[in-house]
Scaffold this active site. Structure first.
Site, PDB file in Angstrom:
ATOM      1  NE  ARG A  27      -1.305   2.472   2.907  1.00  0.00           N
ATOM      2  CZ  ARG A  27      -0.824   3.591   3.421  1.00  0.00           C
ATOM      3  NH1 ARG A  27      -0.739   4.702   2.703  1.00  0.00           N
ATOM      4  NH2 ARG A  27      -0.376   3.601   4.666  1.00  0.00           N
ATOM      5  CG  ASP A  28       3.437   4.235   2.934  1.00  0.00           C
ATOM      6  OD1 ASP A  28       3.164   5.183   2.191  1.00  0.00           O
ATOM      7  OD2 ASP A  28       4.202   4.331   3.904  1.00  0.00           O
ATOM      8  CG  HIS A 220       5.241   4.457   8.976  1.00  0.00           C
ATOM      9  ND1 HIS A 220       4.361   3.600   8.378  1.00  0.00           N
ATOM     10  CD2 HIS A 220       5.845   5.121   7.965  1.00  0.00           C
ATOM     11  CE1 HIS A 220       4.425   3.737   7.060  1.00  0.00           C
ATOM     12  NE2 HIS A 220       5.317   4.666   6.791  1.00  0.00           N
ATOM     13  CG  HIS A 222       9.247   7.809   5.373  1.00  0.00           C
ATOM     14  ND1 HIS A 222       8.775   8.099   4.117  1.00  0.00           N
ATOM     15  CD2 HIS A 222       8.222   7.178   6.006  1.00  0.00           C
ATOM     16  CE1 HIS A 222       7.533   7.674   3.992  1.00  0.00           C
ATOM     17  NE2 HIS A 222       7.171   7.122   5.137  1.00  0.00           N
ATOM     18  CB  CYS A 253       4.151  10.869   1.518  1.00  0.00           C
ATOM     19  SG  CYS A 253       2.526  11.610   1.836  1.00  0.00           S
ATOM     20  CG  ASN A 262       7.703   3.561   3.804  1.00  0.00           C
ATOM     21  OD1 ASN A 262       7.241   4.244   4.697  1.00  0.00           O
ATOM     22  ND2 ASN A 262       7.082   3.379   2.648  1.00  0.00           N
TER      23      ASN A 262
END
Length: 319
Positions: A27-28, A220, A222, A253, A262
């Site tokens: 997803r991300d 989470h 980066h 993003c 990420n």
């Protein structure tokens, strides 16, 4: 191929014995890809991730296709995952309409996506922070009434490209508000990768003081400034046992242009394996999956561990 004997396992004191890796690559990771990835490739990717031992894989997002065209196939993708057993497959839902679509397909885990800063809330959700919380309220209430697990994402917890430093008390206010809505867990997002270990521990301590328990928190990070692993270690030292990561280091993003990839799942698992922390993830199988996906995307993986193990594998086959 010669069996891999590294990294050596050398445990450190005061770290959790096991960590749940929350995989966000499908997803991300993929949402920031410019070329649309075919649905069958996404489905195969998720199946391969599950086969590597990951037990929490964020599958897709039920947002309007206009905002994230890459994930416009959520309706077609999610049913292709029905044969995956024993793996949590959460999906992102922005509002009640997204929740309706997710529940109709049998989703039992959802996530809502908030912001600690006003600028990002406006750019990402076209709302103020408080308006976005109001939007999430019926989503979370309905999900909990249906016994659906809810994760709350909070972006810009450590810095914002438009507003600069984000005060810890500001982050804590929104984080607590998300949890007060009824979220089961909270993921703290370093969206542009500017966090440092002391900042991480300070935020976690402040959250604890305000009643947000460590066992409900995930992190989470980066890797914009190469700090993702050091920040993860700081979180582990505080007692955090859920870490978000993206296979192959994919992601960014679309609403924050300075947000780079990420934390790579392989880089995370390499560190955790070396610390003797259990994850249940087969690093070699995961690396092979990221190599496969990189071939589908037509470019090499940004993960250092993927690159290193891929070179080793190639050399072993030549010997």
């Amino acid at each position: 191929m010669t069996p891999r004997t590294l990294p050596m396992t050398v445990p450190a004191q005061d770290l959790p014995p096991r960590v749940r890796v929350h995989e966000v690559g499908a997803r991300d990771g993929l949402q920031n890809e410019k070329a649309v990835v075919p649905t069958e490739v996404k489905a195969e990717f998720i199946h391969r991730l599950a086969a590597s031992g990951l037990t929490s894989i964020e599958a897709t997002s039920f947002v309007h296709p206009k905002w994230v065209p890459q994930l416009a196939d959520a309706q077609d993708l999610f049913p292709r995952l029905d044969d995956i057993e024993g793996v949590a497959l959460p999906v992102l839902v922005p509002n009640e309409r997204g929740l309706d679509r997710a529940l109709a397909l049998g989703a039992r885990r959802i996530a809502v996506f908030g912001s600690a800063t006003e600028t990002f809330a406006a750019r990402n959700l076209n709302r103020t922070v408080d308006e976005s919380l109001a939007m999430f309220e019926p989503v979370v209430a309905r999900a909990k009434a249906d016994k659906v697990h809810v994760r709350g994402y909070l972006s810009m917890c450590f810095g914002d490209p438009w507003e600069g430093p984000v005060p810890v008390h500001q982050v804590v206010r929104v984080a607590k508000a998300l949890m007060d809505l009824g979220c089961d867990e909270l993921s703290l997002g370093d969206t542009i990768g500017v966090a440092t270990p002391g900042h991480v521990q300070d935020l976690l301590s402040e959250l604890n003081e305000e009643g947000v328990h460590t066992d409900t928190i995930g992190v989470h990070f980066h890797d914009t400034y190469g700090q993702a692993l050091s920040n993860t270690l700081a979180a582990l030292q505080h007692g955090v046992t859920t870490v978000d990561a993206s296979a192959g280091g994919l992601g960014g993003c679309p609403y924050a242009k300075s947000a780079t990839g990420n934390l790579a799942t392989e880089d995370l698992v390499w560190m955790l394996d070396g610390l003797g922390i259990e994850t249940g993830v087969d690093l070699d199988a995961l690396t092979a999956t990221s190599v496969w996906l990189a071939e589908q995307l037509g470019r090499p993986s940004p993960s250092r561990t993927v690159r290193a193990l891929s070179v080793r594998s190639t050399q072993s086959h030549k010997e």
